[in-house]
Design an enzyme around this catalytic site. Structure first.
Site, short mmCIF file in Angstrom:
data_model
loop_
_atom_site.label_atom_id
_atom_site.label_comp_id
_atom_site.label_asym_id
_atom_site.label_seq_id
_atom_site.Cartn_x
_atom_site.Cartn_y
_atom_site.Cartn_z
CB SER A 1 -0.97 -0.03 1.19
OG SER A 1 -2.01 0.90 1.03
CG ASP B 1 -4.46 -1.67 0.48
OD1 ASP B 1 -3.74 -2.36 1.23
OD2 ASP B 1 -4.38 -0.43 0.41
#
Length: 737
Positions: free
Chosen positions: A67, A213
């Site tokens: 991320s 993610d």
């Protein structure tokens, strides 16, 4: 042996000894891997950690990130310095980069009309199975282009082991729920996939699979780094902490806590894999909001401090100045790309031909690689609103470099819905309320035809449908058959006295030929045929209802260079219309109407000044009621009721000042607030000979404006001559602007 040979032999021995010593020292130095965890805006603390690691001369031999950790780690691995990263996060407009909406200079003229008439940016798809939603609130258009700009110098590197620092990004395969480690491919795409927060960002598609993610599956990918064969791991954990019982006071907090628990469980499992020689760094970020990207600079110093807190342990792997200088110099950072494009192509996975799309590009063969130019070209294609995302990539073919623009069709298309709400209330019983939707079928054929239908319900119901067919690429001439059905109210006058309010119903069919004027304008010439009826709604019942037939030719030229359709800071809006009513085409009467409207805006600082004018006249008219012009309402003589006065001739001039009074937070939900005032003068006349400055009415107004996600909202007060006043609550763009 000769003295020269003795000297040369000694030199060789010394050199060999130095080389062996260097090789031995390098072989003895442990290989260090850096793991950067996810945490949204909290992840900017990684930059502070990197700054301090370099200050303490700690070498980094491999990086794995998830991320925000993938963003910082990937950019650092590509050759950016901590100082460059800090400059990036402190100057970046985060709200803009996380928005898909292109600036208006990238919109085609047709899409500028959408922008003004249908300001709600959210779209829905329509299929046989019902309504379809986009895969994420943000498709990542601008973010993708930003990442491509930042990684352009390593765009030719497919194997992430060949980056200046070997790198891995972690995403989650949304189909299986498993972590997906990316060590090859497109670096910008890998970073984008790693930070695709579900429901916020649309998933990234790679090789036919959807990725979101990486924090869902592995927010601190220590196991990934162990597979990269390093000796010591430095792991930086910026995950949001668990709430205390006192902080769990809402359903939202409970939901956030559940998500954190699930992520934290895997993070703790990863941390347990650390050995005695490994180092864990946890910046003291408290409950700093993961979504507070506008405040990311605040997290950098805690990152620095967290690295300082473990300085004694870092000292064990630190190099001396000379060794660290050699370590940095050994990184093979590619030089900036400086080459010319050998080819330019558009690859579209839909029916529209690449040639049609290429005609919208301002990039040609022979241009030097310029990321600003390439990003602008991608935004121009995206501004056609035909695609879910438009990206670009540099490609090597036969020893030459070219660019390919990848245009991805809307996953929820090709039938698209947009929405609008308009309201005008004067707090004295006069209310106009309409809700509207625009259905658009896109990509009907290879030349980019579209079918567009507007349905408006409320005070002014209307149905307009148009089939828009461009002929060819380039100047984009087009043909557009259309139908238009609607109803509206109109006040009728005898002299200066209003004697009735009519409800006018009209139906019309037409055929237009036209051409786009770049992205700023459009010219149309067409013929039409229709009929209608005007019936008395308020007034003497003895007044006659009127039925009429219409037909004729029209011409219209429009320009729009404004930077914003709601509260512009610069640009011009112009509209010139000529209509010839012709009995030969079915009209009751022969006459012409001419309407011109122009508005310009200039700004300085937070202050904007807008000057606008409108003039409409009827030539050789029998005062056909359906063609009378109206004034009255917000910014159209604000002291009068909406549409209060009408006539075959009308003129209006206005000066509007407004100032932004709210500070820009840079946040995603930032709602600008404006205070403004207007001075307006104008009137309607029954005879052209009556038009004069002396007979013009002078009005003024004060207003507060709010630039909301559903469009502009105004609270205003208008005053007319004689002290008459009106108060307004207004949703939408004031008519005639």
């Amino acid at each position: 042996m000769k003295p020269g040979n003795l000297f040369s032999g000694a030199c060789r021995a010394i050199v060999l000894a130095c080389v062996l010593a260097t090789v031995t020292a390098h072989a003895e130095r442990p290989k260090i891997g850096l793991v950067l965890g996810g945490g949204g805006a909290r992840g900017a603390a990684h930059i502070g950690v990197l700054k301090e690691l370099e200050r303490q001369r700690v070498p980094i031999d491999a990086i794995a990130g998830t991320s925000m950790g993938a963003i910082v780690g990937g950019l650092y691995a590509s050759g950016m310095t901590p100082e460059e990263l800090e400059e990036l996060v402190t100057t970046l407009d985060w709200a803009a980069s996380m928005s898909d909406t292109p600036s208006r200079d990238h919109l085609s003229f047709r899409r500028k009309q959408d922008d003004e008439l249908y300001p709600i940016t959210a779209e829905l798809g329509v299929s046989r199975d019902g309504l379809a939603l986009p895969l994420g609130a943000v498709k990542g258009q601008r973010l993708d282009l930003l990442l491509r700009e930042l990684t352009i110098d390593v765009a030719h590197i497919d194997d992430f082991d060949d980056l200046p620092i070997p790198f891995r990004a972690v995403a989650t395969n949304i189909e299986t729920g498993n972590a997906h480690v990316m060590g090859e491919g497109d670096l910008a795409q890998a970073i984008r996939a790693s930070m695709s927060v579900p429901a916020i960002f649309a998933p990234a598609e790679i090789d036919g699979h959807l990725f979101v993610d990486g924090g869902i599956a592995s927010n601190l990918p220590i196991e990934v780094m162990q597979a990269m064969d390093v000796d010591i791991i430095i792991a930086v954990d910026v995950e949001f902490p668990l709430y205390t019982a006192e902080e769990l006071v809402s359903a939202v907090a409970i939901t956030e806590q559940v998500v954190t628990i699930l992520m934290r469980r895997e993070t703790l499992r990863q941390i347990e894999r650390l050995g005695d020689d490994d180092i864990l760094i946890r910046p003291a970020l408290g409950t700093f909001d993961s979504g507070a990207f506008e405040r990311t600079p605040e997290t950098i110093e805690p990152g620095v401090q967290a690295a300082l807190d473990v300085a004694d342990r870092l000292a064990g792997v630190a190099l001396d100045e000379a060794e660290f200088a050699r370590h940095l110099a050994a990184r093979d950072v590619p030089p900036p790309i400086d080459t010319r494009l050998a080819f330019v192509r558009v690859v579209d996975d839909g029916p529209i031909s690449g040639r049609m799309l290429e005609s919208h590009l301002d990039v040609t063969v022979g241009d030097r690689v310029d990321t600003a130019q390439l990003s602008a070209a991608a935004q121009d294609l995206y501004g056609l609103n035909l695609h879910e995302q438009v990206s670009y990539r540099l490609v090597e073919e036969d020893g030459s470099t070219g660019v390919i623009f990848d245009a991805q069709s809307k996953s929820y298309g090709p039938n698209i819905l947009k929405f609008a709400v308009s309201l005008e209330n004067d707090f004295e019983g006069s209310t106009s309320f309409n809700i509207g939707t625009r259905w658009r079928r896109i990509g009907i054929n290879s030349r980019g035809a579209e079918w567009q239908t507007d349905l408006q319900l409320g005070t002014d119901p209307r149905l307009v449908s148009e089939f828009y067919q461009p002929f060819r690429a380039g100047s984009a001439p087009f043909v557009a058959p259309r139908i238009d059905l609607g109803q509206r109210n109109l006040n009728a006058f005898i002299g200066e006295d209003a004697v009735a309010r009519y409800r006018i119903s009209e139906s019309e069919a037409g055929l237009d030929l036209g051409a786009e004027v770049g992205s700023i304008g459009e010219f149309r010439l067409g013929a039409y045929r229709g009929f209608g009826k005007a019936r008395v709604k308020v007034g003497d019942p003895a007044l006659p209802n009127v039925e009429f037939d219409t037909g004729g030719v029209l011409a219209r030229l429009r320009f729009d260079t404004r930077d914003d359709a709601r509260f512009p800071r610069s640009g011009i809006l112009a509209d010139v219309r000529w209509n010839a009513s012709l009995p030969d085409l079915g009209a009751d009467e022969r006459y012409d109407t001419v309407e011109t409207a122009i508005e310009g805006t200039w700004s300085r600082g937070k202050n904007s000044l807008q000057l606008g004018a409108l003039f409409a006249t009827t030539l050789d008219s029998q005062d056909a009621i359906q063609d009378l012009f109206t004034l009255g309402g917000f910014l159209r003589l604000s002291g009068l009721e909406r549409g209060e006065i009408s006539g075959p001739h009308a003129a209006l001039a206005r000066l509007v000042y407004y100032r932004r009074v709210s500070e820009s937070t840079g946040g995603i939900f930032d709602v600008p607030i404006y205070l403004g005032a207007s001075l307006e003068t104008g009137n309607t006349w029954s005879d052209r000979g009556d038009i004069s400055f002396d007979s013009a009415l002078v009005n003024g107004g004060l207003f507060a404006g709010f630039d909301t996600p559903i469009g502009p909202v105004y609270l205003g007060a208008g005053i007319a001559e004689g002290g008459r006043s009106n108060y307004y609550l207004f949703f939408g763009t004031p008519r005639g602007r």
